[in-house]
Design a protein around this motif. Structure first.
Motif, short mmCIF file in Angstrom:
data_model
loop_
_atom_site.label_atom_id
_atom_site.label_comp_id
_atom_site.label_asym_id
_atom_site.label_seq_id
_atom_site.Cartn_x
_atom_site.Cartn_y
_atom_site.Cartn_z
N ASP A 55 10.08 -7.78 17.15
CA ASP A 55 9.72 -6.50 17.76
C ASP A 55 8.32 -6.14 17.28
O ASP A 55 8.09 -5.99 16.08
CB ASP A 55 10.72 -5.42 17.34
N PRO A 56 7.34 -5.99 18.21
CA PRO A 56 5.95 -5.76 17.79
C PRO A 56 5.76 -4.52 16.93
O PRO A 56 5.05 -4.57 15.92
CB PRO A 56 5.21 -5.64 19.13
N ALA A 57 6.37 -3.41 17.32
CA ALA A 57 6.17 -2.17 16.57
C ALA A 57 6.75 -2.27 15.16
O ALA A 57 6.11 -1.87 14.18
CB ALA A 57 6.81 -1.00 17.32
N ARG A 58 7.94 -2.83 15.05
CA ARG A 58 8.56 -2.97 13.73
C ARG A 58 7.77 -3.95 12.87
O ARG A 58 7.62 -3.77 11.66
CB ARG A 58 10.01 -3.42 13.87
N SER A 59 7.27 -5.03 13.51
CA SER A 59 6.50 -6.03 12.77
C SER A 59 5.23 -5.42 12.19
O SER A 59 4.88 -5.67 11.04
CB SER A 59 6.16 -7.21 13.67
N LEU A 60 4.53 -4.63 13.00
CA LEU A 60 3.30 -4.00 12.52
C LEU A 60 3.58 -3.06 11.36
O LEU A 60 2.83 -3.02 10.38
CB LEU A 60 2.61 -3.25 13.67
N ALA A 61 4.66 -2.30 11.46
CA ALA A 61 5.00 -1.38 10.38
C ALA A 61 5.29 -2.14 9.10
O ALA A 61 4.88 -1.72 8.00
CB ALA A 61 6.21 -0.54 10.79
N LEU A 62 5.98 -3.27 9.21
CA LEU A 62 6.28 -4.08 8.03
C LEU A 62 5.02 -4.74 7.47
O LEU A 62 4.81 -4.79 6.26
CB LEU A 62 7.31 -5.15 8.41
N LEU A 63 4.18 -5.26 8.38
CA LEU A 63 2.97 -5.96 7.95
C LEU A 63 2.04 -5.05 7.15
O LEU A 63 1.45 -5.47 6.16
CB LEU A 63 2.23 -6.50 9.17
N TRP A 64 1.90 -3.83 7.61
CA TRP A 64 0.93 -2.94 7.00
C TRP A 64 1.56 -2.00 5.96
O TRP A 64 0.88 -1.15 5.40
CB TRP A 64 0.22 -2.13 8.08
N GLY A 65 2.83 -2.21 5.66
CA GLY A 65 3.50 -1.42 4.64
C GLY A 65 3.49 -2.13 3.30
O GLY A 65 2.87 -3.18 3.13
N THR A 66 4.20 -1.58 2.34
CA THR A 66 4.27 -2.20 1.02
C THR A 66 5.35 -3.27 0.99
O THR A 66 6.38 -3.13 1.65
CB THR A 66 4.56 -1.15 -0.07
N HIS A 67 5.12 -4.34 0.25
CA HIS A 67 6.09 -5.43 0.15
C HIS A 67 6.73 -5.47 -1.23
O HIS A 67 7.51 -6.38 -1.51
CB HIS A 67 5.40 -6.77 0.42
#
Length: 257
Positions: A10-22
């Motif tokens: 899912d593009p929106a969820r992926s972007l949120a995960l990519l640019w969030g903290t890991h």
């Protein structure tokens, strides 16, 4: 490479995960960073197809459902893996620019770094490069690799096209090299062993058909003798890169004349 297709992320969820903290742990103490790193280790060992949420959970000694509190599924996890492996490609944004040899030396450095990474992580070839991810590490990579081309007189589109031409050559050659290594492992034969077995027989058959395939016979024999193999991927990488950079040099000269 053939294999079972991974469900699209899912593009929106992926972007949120990519640019969030890991690194922020969940209730179980599990972090997204640990999930990504474990998935990469599994892919490096057995290919992307072997990675599953269940197997990652087993490696982390966690429940499969606990992974889903961090990442929705394998599609999004693959996007995170792809971005993550590029995180340590360069020491900083100007590392290529600092290499000797001006813009050409910088781009040779870029090509070699990408080659080395693709050889360490051959599963990357299974991830669609287009629309795969627009994460922080990929954006940083793009910035870093464009800088050697900046200020040479090329247009912005020409800079992008030049970089893409180089990386496409590297990826294509690395894919061939990965397939070659897999063939070696599956056959249990080195290139030298394969050529000792195949070379004389092939020469015999080709010799009998010399009138039909004069150019293929001559060139194929010369190449096989030179490389002691059907293909030498490192030679292909170097030869193609030299030709590309020679063409870029002519374009730069044209733009500045």
């Amino acid at each position: 490479m053939p294999g079972k297709k991974t469900a699209a992320a899912d593009p929106a969820r992926s972007l949120a995960l990519l640019w969030g903290t890991h690194t922020k742990p969940g209730r179980s103490g599990l972090t997204l960073r640990a999930i990504i790193d474990t998935a990469i280790e599994l892919a490096d060992a057995n290919g992307l197809e072997a990675v599953s949420m269940r197997l990652v959970a087993e490696q982390l000694k966690a429940g499969t459902m606990s992974l889903y509190t961090h990442v929705p599924g394998k599609g999004e996890l693959t996007v995170l893996m792809y971005d993550s492996v590029y995180g340590d490609l360069y020491a900083d944004a100007d590392e290529p620019v600092r290499q000797p040899g001006g813009w050409r030396g910088a781009l040779e450095f870029v090509a070699q770094r990408n080659w080395d990474l693709l050889m360490r992580h051959p599963w990357i070839h299974e991830v669609p490069a287009v629309r795969s991810t627009v994460g922080p590490n990929i954006i940083a990579k793009y910035e870093t690799e464009l800088r050697p081309l900046d200020g040479l007189g090329l247009t912005d589109v020409e800079m992008d096209s030049t970089l893409n031409l180089i990386l496409t050559h590297v990826r294509g050659t690395a894919r061939t090299a990965a397939e070659h290594l897999r063939t070696q492992r599956e056959s249990g034969m080195t290139d030298a062993e394969w050529w000792l077995t195949t070379g004389p027989a092939l020469a015999h058959y080709m010799g009998a058909l010399a009138d039909r395939f004069p150019v293929a016979g001559r060139v194929g024999s010369a190449t096989g003798e030179q490389h002691q193999a059907a293909i030498n991927s490192e030679h292909a990488l170097k030869f193609g890169l030299e030709r590309i950079l020679a063409g870029v040099a002519l374009l730069i000269e044209e733009r500045n004349s």
